[in-house]
Design a protein around this motif. Structure first.
Motif, short mmCIF file in Angstrom:
data_model
loop_
_atom_site.label_atom_id
_atom_site.label_comp_id
_atom_site.label_asym_id
_atom_site.label_seq_id
_atom_site.Cartn_x
_atom_site.Cartn_y
_atom_site.Cartn_z
N SER A 1 41.69 34.81 30.55
CA SER A 1 40.25 35.04 30.61
C SER A 1 39.83 34.94 32.06
O SER A 1 40.23 34.03 32.78
N LEU A 2 39.04 35.92 32.48
CA LEU A 2 38.73 36.08 33.90
C LEU A 2 37.24 36.06 34.12
O LEU A 2 36.46 36.50 33.28
N MET A 3 36.86 35.57 35.29
CA MET A 3 35.46 35.68 35.70
C MET A 3 35.42 36.39 37.04
O MET A 3 36.20 36.09 37.95
N ASN A 4 34.53 37.35 37.16
CA ASN A 4 34.36 38.11 38.39
C ASN A 4 33.12 37.57 39.12
O ASN A 4 32.00 37.75 38.65
N HIS A 5 33.33 36.94 40.26
CA HIS A 5 32.21 36.36 41.00
C HIS A 5 31.57 37.35 41.96
O HIS A 5 30.62 37.01 42.65
N ALA A 6 32.12 38.55 42.03
CA ALA A 6 31.59 39.52 43.00
C ALA A 6 30.33 40.18 42.44
O ALA A 6 30.06 40.15 41.25
N SER A 7 29.57 40.79 43.35
CA SER A 7 28.33 41.46 42.93
C SER A 7 28.60 42.89 42.46
O SER A 7 27.69 43.63 42.14
N GLU A 8 29.88 43.28 42.45
CA GLU A 8 30.25 44.59 41.92
C GLU A 8 31.29 44.42 40.82
O GLU A 8 32.08 43.48 40.85
N ALA A 9 31.32 45.33 39.88
CA ALA A 9 32.34 45.29 38.83
C ALA A 9 33.72 45.48 39.47
O ALA A 9 33.86 46.11 40.52
N ASP A 10 34.73 44.94 38.82
CA ASP A 10 36.10 45.14 39.29
C ASP A 10 36.90 45.64 38.09
O ASP A 10 36.42 45.61 36.96
N ARG A 11 38.11 46.10 38.35
CA ARG A 11 38.95 46.57 37.25
C ARG A 11 40.35 45.99 37.37
O ARG A 11 40.95 46.01 38.44
N LEU A 12 40.84 45.49 36.25
CA LEU A 12 42.24 45.06 36.17
C LEU A 12 43.07 46.31 35.93
O LEU A 12 42.93 46.99 34.93
N LEU A 13 43.94 46.63 36.91
CA LEU A 13 44.66 47.90 36.86
C LEU A 13 46.06 47.76 36.27
O LEU A 13 46.56 48.66 35.61
N SER A 14 46.73 46.64 36.58
CA SER A 14 48.10 46.49 36.09
C SER A 14 48.50 45.03 36.08
O SER A 14 47.84 44.18 36.69
N VAL A 15 49.56 44.76 35.35
CA VAL A 15 50.10 43.41 35.23
C VAL A 15 51.61 43.48 35.40
O VAL A 15 52.23 44.49 35.06
N SER A 16 52.19 42.41 35.94
CA SER A 16 53.65 42.37 36.04
C SER A 16 54.10 40.92 35.99
O SER A 16 53.33 40.01 36.29
N THR A 17 55.34 40.72 35.56
CA THR A 17 55.87 39.36 35.46
C THR A 17 57.38 39.39 35.53
O THR A 17 58.01 40.33 35.03
N PRO B 1 32.72 43.07 34.42
CA PRO B 1 31.41 43.33 35.03
C PRO B 1 31.12 42.40 36.21
O PRO B 1 31.72 41.32 36.32
N ALA B 2 30.21 42.82 37.08
CA ALA B 2 29.77 41.96 38.18
C ALA B 2 29.25 40.66 37.61
O ALA B 2 28.48 40.66 36.65
N MET B 3 29.69 39.55 38.16
CA MET B 3 29.29 38.22 37.71
C MET B 3 29.52 38.02 36.21
O MET B 3 28.83 37.27 35.55
N GLY B 4 30.50 38.73 35.69
CA GLY B 4 30.75 38.66 34.25
C GLY B 4 32.16 38.21 33.95
O GLY B 4 32.95 37.91 34.84
#
Ligand SMILES: [Cu+2]
Length: 165
Positions: free
Chosen positions: A54-70, A99-102
């Motif tokens: 679970s993630l929180m985006n503190h930026a004032s713009e939306a961000d996108r999770l593009l990929s994951v690796s492990t 979302p921004a701040m979401g």
């Protein structure tokens, strides 16, 4: 002697300035991990597993999770679970918007990180590392503790007794 001390102080303050500079602006620190867990493998031969962050985006713009690796699996993908005609199925998702701040919450029955080709069974109490790559925040490495084996009605039908309840 005194001169050396002054030079040392100057070097330290330059280092601090560099750290402060890299910590400001839009970078990895704009995404905070609120929660992370993975399911333990039900059998030692399990080839697939799931992890949830679970993630929180503190930026004032939306961000996108593009990929994951492990290193814990040969392939890791962002998946969603959906129910169509009473059948639960999963599909890969290209990107997940935060979302921004979401917040974005992954959970069993919803979005998850699908691990395919596990290099070792996931064992309760251990930890795996997952690297999340965001469009704006860049790469964020998360240590994901492995919890219990999934209860009935699990995401990934490895033992498919349908009556989860
Ligand atoms: Cu999946």
């Amino acid at each position: 002697m005194r001169r050396i001390l002054l030079e040392l102080l100057a070097a330290i303050s330059l280092t601090i300035a560099a750290i402060l500079t890299s910590a400001s602006g839009v970078n990895a620190s704009s995404v905070m991990i609120l929660e992370a867990f993975a399911r333990a493998s039900a059998t030692p031969t399990a080839g697939a597993g799931a992890a949830y962050v679970s993630l929180m985006n503190h930026a004032s713009e939306a961000d996108r999770l593009l990929s994951v690796s492990t290193p814990a699996a040969r392939v890791a993908e962002i998946h969603m679970t959906e129910v169509a005609d009473g059948v639960m199925r999963m599909k890969a998702v290209d990107a997940l918007e935060i979302p921004a701040m979401g917040t974005l919450q992954m959970k069993p029955g919803g979005y998850h990180i699908m691990l395919m080709g596990l290099t070792a069974p996931l064992t309760k109490g251990e930890e795996i590392e997952i690297t999340l790559t965001f469009e704006k925040a860049g790469q964020v490495m998360v240590k994901v503790p492995v919890g219990d084996v999934a209860q009935g009605g699990h995401d990934h039908g490895e033992g498919s007794e349908g009556s989860g309840g």
